[in-house]
Design an enzyme around this catalytic site. Structure first.
Site, PDB file in Angstrom:
ATOM      1  CG  HIS A   9      48.071 -90.418 -53.517  1.00  0.00           C
ATOM      2  ND1 HIS A   9      48.855 -89.755 -54.433  1.00  0.00           N
ATOM      3  CD2 HIS A   9      47.287 -91.254 -54.237  1.00  0.00           C
ATOM      4  CE1 HIS A   9      48.570 -90.170 -55.652  1.00  0.00           C
ATOM      5  NE2 HIS A   9      47.609 -91.074 -55.568  1.00  0.00           N
ATOM      6  CD  GLN A  11      53.610 -83.657 -58.092  1.00  0.00           C
ATOM      7  OE1 GLN A  11      54.681 -83.464 -57.512  1.00  0.00           O
ATOM      8  NE2 GLN A  11      53.174 -82.876 -59.073  1.00  0.00           N
ATOM      9  CD1 TRP A  14      56.354 -93.167 -61.523  1.00  0.00           C
ATOM     10  CD2 TRP A  14      54.870 -94.736 -62.096  1.00  0.00           C
ATOM     11  NE1 TRP A  14      57.052 -94.304 -61.820  1.00  0.00           N
ATOM     12  CE2 TRP A  14      56.171 -95.289 -62.171  1.00  0.00           C
ATOM     13  CE3 TRP A  14      53.776 -95.545 -62.399  1.00  0.00           C
ATOM     14  CZ2 TRP A  14      56.403 -96.609 -62.554  1.00  0.00           C
ATOM     15  CZ3 TRP A  14      54.004 -96.864 -62.779  1.00  0.00           C
ATOM     16  CH2 TRP A  14      55.306 -97.385 -62.859  1.00  0.00           C
ATOM     17  NE  ARG A  60      49.532 -93.853 -55.831  1.00  0.00           N
ATOM     18  CZ  ARG A  60      49.531 -95.112 -56.250  1.00  0.00           C
ATOM     19  NH1 ARG A  60      50.534 -95.926 -55.915  1.00  0.00           N
ATOM     20  NH2 ARG A  60      48.536 -95.567 -56.995  1.00  0.00           N
ATOM     21  CD  GLU A  87      43.713 -94.586 -58.555  1.00  0.00           C
ATOM     22  OE1 GLU A  87      42.522 -94.872 -58.310  1.00  0.00           O
ATOM     23  OE2 GLU A  87      44.093 -93.435 -58.805  1.00  0.00           O
ATOM     24  NE  ARG A 115      38.549 -88.072 -66.242  1.00  0.00           N
ATOM     25  CZ  ARG A 115      38.571 -87.751 -64.959  1.00  0.00           C
ATOM     26  NH1 ARG A 115      37.778 -88.388 -64.118  1.00  0.00           N
ATOM     27  NH2 ARG A 115      39.379 -86.820 -64.502  1.00  0.00           N
ATOM     28  N   GLY A 183      42.657 -91.246 -56.093  1.00  0.00           N
ATOM     29  CA  GLY A 183      41.676 -90.510 -56.873  1.00  0.00           C
ATOM     30  C   GLY A 183      40.435 -91.306 -57.200  1.00  0.00           C
ATOM     31  CG  ASN A 184      40.042 -93.501 -60.570  1.00  0.00           C
ATOM     32  OD1 ASN A 184      39.097 -92.974 -61.141  1.00  0.00           O
ATOM     33  ND2 ASN A 184      41.279 -93.433 -61.039  1.00  0.00           N
TER      34      ASN A 184
END
Length: 229
Positions: A9, A11, A14, A60, A87, A115, A183-184
């Site tokens: 997605h 930006q 948050w 998003r 996410e 991480r 992202g994840n």
């Protein structure tokens, strides 16, 4: 040969304020909208014709998909939303500013939570008002399936059944697929299809609003990969 496109997605509000987001349903920032629209223009220029779209149940990602499809004149294609593409759930960290969290728990601990492949963040209790158990978009789920927090390993275990049941069969059938997610969840899919090690996946980044294009053979092996920017 099938094409598979991943888009993280654009930006979010948050992302802009440097807060842990996870399953919290925040909107795109103005820059995020621009990034998603640009992704659509890049896809149109690339000339990829999609057969099916997938996204999460978070605004998003949904809006990013719609902007990208509109920009490539393909807003009409079939679309499936699934919580399995959400996410990673950041547990009790959700909503907290990342810099403030580092001050509270220390840079090293927060880095490990963010991480490490298999270290869980502090868990969010199901009774917390911010729990996804209180969100009607998850009302169809067994309460035990709603996480209080996830690492990348658990996120992978959540995402892969959807890949195997929904996405992979269409790719094997030669269909071109676009997945707009996070992202994840996209890192988890990237790890799976590229056979990336637990250690190396931690260094893989997904840029906001940047389409990643794969060519896959009939066995879903990666023939080529490129980023559109």
């Amino acid at each position: 040969m099938a094409k598979l496109v991943f888009i993280r997605h654009g930006q979010s509000e948050w992302n802009l304020s440097n807060q842990f987001t996870g399953w919290v349903d925040v909107n795109l920032s103005e820059e995020g909208v621009r990034q998603a629209q640009n992704a659509g223009a890049l896809l149109k220029k690339e000339g990829i014709l999609f057969d099916q779209a997938y996204t999460s149940v978070l605004t998003r990602a949904i809006k990013t998909l719609h902007y990208a499809l509109e920009g490539s004149d393909q807003l009409w294609i079939p679309e499936t939303k699934s919580w399995r593409l959400n996410e990673r759930h950041y547990g009790a960290l959700q909503g907290q500013n990342k810099a403030e969290a580092a001050e509270k728990w220390g840079d090293e601990q927060v880095h490990i939570w963010r991480r490490s492949y298999d270290t869980l963040p502090p868990l969010l209790d199901a009774s917390d008002e911010g729990s996804a158990a209180n969100d009607r978009r998850y009302a169809h789920l067994d309460p035990k399936a709603i996480p209080g927090g996830e690492n990348l390993k658990v996120t992978l275990e959540r995402v892969i059944p959807f890949w195997e049941d929904e996405i992979a069969p269409k790719l094997i059938d030669g269909q071109n697929i676009i997945v707009a997610a996070h992202g994840n969840s996209l890192r988890a899919l990237t790890k799976y299809i590229e056979n990336i090690s637990d250690e190396d996946i931690m260094d893989v980044e997904m840029a906001t609003g940047e389409p990643v294009v794969y060519d896959l053979d009939e066995n879903l092996n990666v023939v080529s990969k490129k980023k559109l920017n």
